[in-house]
Enzyme design. Structure first.
Site, short mmCIF file in Angstrom:
data_model
loop_
_atom_site.label_atom_id
_atom_site.label_comp_id
_atom_site.label_asym_id
_atom_site.label_seq_id
_atom_site.Cartn_x
_atom_site.Cartn_y
_atom_site.Cartn_z
N GLU A 1 -3.68 -10.21 -25.19
CA GLU A 1 -2.36 -9.61 -25.40
C GLU A 1 -2.21 -9.17 -26.86
OE1 GLU A 1 -0.27 -8.34 -23.13
OE2 GLU A 1 1.41 -9.71 -23.41
N ASP B 1 4.84 -13.40 -21.98
CA ASP B 1 4.34 -12.68 -20.80
C ASP B 1 3.08 -13.34 -20.23
OD1 ASP B 1 6.38 -11.01 -21.46
OD2 ASP B 1 5.18 -9.19 -21.69
N SER C 1 2.46 -5.76 -17.32
CA SER C 1 1.13 -5.34 -16.83
C SER C 1 0.03 -5.75 -17.81
CB SER C 1 1.10 -3.83 -16.58
OG SER C 1 1.07 -3.12 -17.80
N SER C 2 0.33 -5.68 -19.11
CA SER C 2 -0.72 -6.02 -20.09
C SER C 2 -1.05 -7.51 -20.00
CB SER C 2 -0.29 -5.64 -21.50
OG SER C 2 0.84 -6.37 -21.91
N1 LIG Z 1 -4.18 -2.52 -14.50
C1 LIG Z 1 -4.56 -2.36 -15.76
N2 LIG Z 1 -5.83 -2.02 -16.05
C2 LIG Z 1 -6.22 -1.87 -17.34
N3 LIG Z 1 -5.40 -2.02 -18.41
C3 LIG Z 1 -4.13 -2.35 -18.18
C4 LIG Z 1 -3.64 -2.53 -16.86
N4 LIG Z 1 -2.33 -2.85 -16.95
C5 LIG Z 1 -2.03 -2.86 -18.27
N5 LIG Z 1 -3.09 -2.56 -19.02
C6 LIG Z 1 -3.14 -2.47 -20.51
O1 LIG Z 1 -1.85 -2.80 -20.99
C7 LIG Z 1 -1.24 -1.68 -21.67
C8 LIG Z 1 0.25 -1.62 -21.35
O2 LIG Z 1 0.85 -2.67 -22.00
P1 LIG Z 1 2.38 -2.69 -22.46
O3 LIG Z 1 2.57 -4.03 -23.02
O4 LIG Z 1 2.70 -1.51 -23.31
O5 LIG Z 1 3.20 -2.55 -21.11
P2 LIG Z 1 3.67 -3.69 -20.08
O6 LIG Z 1 2.86 -4.92 -20.32
O7 LIG Z 1 3.61 -3.09 -18.73
O8 LIG Z 1 5.18 -3.94 -20.50
P3 LIG Z 1 5.89 -5.25 -21.19
O9 LIG Z 1 4.92 -5.75 -22.22
O10 LIG Z 1 7.15 -4.71 -21.82
O11 LIG Z 1 6.17 -6.15 -20.08
C9 LIG Z 1 -2.02 -0.48 -21.19
O12 LIG Z 1 -2.00 0.51 -22.19
C10 LIG Z 1 -3.42 -1.05 -20.97
O13 LIG Z 1 -4.12 -1.12 -22.18
C1 LIG Z 2 9.58 -7.28 -26.08
C2 LIG Z 2 8.94 -8.61 -25.77
O1 LIG Z 2 9.84 -9.65 -26.13
C3 LIG Z 2 8.68 -8.80 -24.28
C4 LIG Z 2 7.76 -7.81 -23.64
O2 LIG Z 2 7.63 -8.12 -22.27
C5 LIG Z 2 7.66 -8.71 -26.58
C6 LIG Z 2 7.06 -10.11 -26.59
O3 LIG Z 2 7.75 -11.09 -26.29
O4 LIG Z 2 5.87 -10.19 -26.95
MG LIG Z 3 2.88 -5.93 -22.20
#
Ligand SMILES: Nc1ncnc2c1ncn2[C@@H]1O[C@H](COP(=O)(O)OP(=O)(O)OP(=O)(O)O)[C@@H](O)[C@H]1O
Ligand SMILES: C[C@@](O)(CCO)CC(=O)[O-]
Ligand SMILES: [Mg+2]
Length: 399
Positions: A183, A194, A141-142
């Site tokens: 990111e 990502d 999502s980030s």
């Molecule tokens: N729809 C959104 N609107 C605003 N901010 C968002 C949104 N989606 C993600 N974010 C930002 O990204 C952060 C989440 O990022 P995080 O990397 O921890 O989770 P992820 O990207 O879902 O998982 P991963 O990185 O393991 O795939 C949130 O705290 C926020 O700051």
């Molecule tokens: C855990 C990780 O390998 C993947 C997160 O989606 C972190 C990264 O690659 O930045």
């Molecule tokens: Mg993320």
């Protein structure tokens, strides 16, 4: 009044999360679940930001937001992050400990500081993002948010216009590089996998600093994604693996090497002549099992993720955590011989644990832009349902 939608997908990491941070190969694909942003100029020199997924609605005078002078390497981002600017923005945003919101806002304003032109400053803009991805669950999502921000700011400020002389590949690279900066604001030390998958779409093999290789044959695999709903932060999980690595490098490095070989083996089974589909899926499932075992040994599993494995394995299915782990999502391989009844039973058992199951396409388009002929209001944008964006025609993708 220029007005644009931007959109970008989440991602699913098949093999290689965490190891990718240490320069190992990872395999990932884009998801059918996407984020959508609206950016449009205003006339009152304000930035009006609305991020309903992290409950943020704020407005700033555009002239109060710091701006950067032309930097070396323009229009590509500077090599290193500007720590002073980050500090300044953290104080400016002043969202205290609400890290979800503050990271999202700081990431936006960080890119704004570099990319906003005098013309935009003379007007101000609305910026709204909504996502069909669960936030903080391992589905990128980030990165999807970061790619939406980068695409929107680059488009609004004219960097993607014909006048800049960038071809599509260079535009895509520009978006990806700025999304990587966002990111970094959110994650600290991301590998870049990502944002790369979210920008490019498709299914890829990724190694830091190397050319991205498409993964042939990937589209035809089916997965069930299970969100355990256990919250975790990628930054924290990555830092925990780092601590273990630094304490026991001779133990952890061979594990990261083994994970690297899982992605290489995945590539081999896809390109191996004489391997029929049943054998391919069976071997893929074995790699899923081994990769999860290694991630668990790195300390990034969670009882909820082990529960997904226990339930799915009772029905003969292989699962692993995906993304940073510590909660968040697991993926389960659905082999061709698995009946829809079996999938329904697995889903029912997983949902009975309070988990959320999703079947979604993998390997679809990356970032896209839609130029709106009629400006919309923030309220209208927020009122559209998911199907509206998917059905909307004329998205231009960076392919
Ligand atoms: N729809 C959104 N609107 C605003 N901010 C968002 C949104 N989606 C993600 N974010 C930002 O990204 C952060 C989440 O990022 P995080 O990397 O921890 O989770 P992820 O990207 O879902 O998982 P991963 O990185 O393991 O795939 C949130 O705290 C926020 O700051
Ligand atoms: C855990 C990780 O390998 C993947 C997160 O989606 C972190 C990264 O690659 O930045
Ligand atoms: Mg993320």
């Amino acid at each position: 009044m220029p007005s644009y939608f931007t959109s970008s997908p989440g991602k699913v990491i098949l093999f290689g999360e965490h190891a990718v941070v240490y320069g190992k190969v990872a395999t990932a694909g884009s998801l059918g679940l996407r984020s959508y942003a609206l950016i449009q100029t205003r006339e009152d020199k304000k930035i009006e930001v609305n991020l309903p997924d992290v409950q943020l609605a704020r407005s700033w005078n555009i002239n109060d937001v710091p701006r950067q002078a032309r930097w070396e390497g323009y229009p590509y981002p500077p090599q290193s992050m500007n720590a002073e600017l980050l500090d300044q923005l953290t104080k400016f945003v002043d969202l205290g400990s609400q890290t979800n919101r503050s990271q999202a806002a700081i990431a936006l304003l960080y890119l704004h500081s570099f990319l906003t032109t005098d013309e935009t400053v003379a007007q101000g803009y609305d910026f709204v993002v909504r996502s069909n991805l669960p936030v903080g669950a391992g589905l990128g999502s980030s990165a999807s948010y970061s790619v939406c921000v980068a695409t929107a700011l680059l488009q609004l400020n004219g960097y993607l216009s014909a006048g800049m002389g960038l071809d599509v590949a260079a535009q895509r690279d520009l978006v990806n590089q700025w999304a990587f900066q966002a990111e970094k604001v959110i994650h600290g030390n991301p590998s870049g996998i990502d944002n790369t998958v979210s920008t490019l779409g498709g299914a890829v093999m990724f190694k830091k600093g190397e050319k991205i290789e498409p993964l042939p044959g990937f589209q035809s695999l089916r997965f069930l994604l299970t969100n355990t709903r256990v919250p975790r932060e990628t930054q924290v999980q990555v830092a925990n693996v780092r601590k273990l690595h630094d304490k026991f490098p001779t133990v952890v490095n061979p594990m990261l090497d083994a994970i690297n070989e899982i992605s290489n083996s995945c590539k081999t089974i896809f390109s191996q002549d004489g391997l029929d589909r049943t054998q391919l899926l069976s071997r893929f499932g074995e790699l899923v099992d081994v990769n999860h075992g290694l991630l668990s040994a790195l300390g990034v599993s969670h009882p909820s993720l082990e529960k997904v494995r226990e339930i799915s394995s009772k029905l003969g299915l292989k699962s692993k955590l995906t993304g940073a782990g510590g909660g968040g999502c697991a993926l389960t391989l659905i082999r061709d011989d698995v009946t829809s009844e079996t999938v329904a039973v697995v889903k029912q058992l997983l949902e009975a644990e309070g988990f959320q199951c999703m079947e979604t396409s993998v390997g679809g388009p990356g970032a896209g832009i839609l130029t709106l002929t009629h400006p919309t209001t923030i309220a209208e944008f927020l009122a559209h349902d998911k199907a509206y964006f998917e059905a909307t025609q004329n998205w231009v993708y960076f392919v």
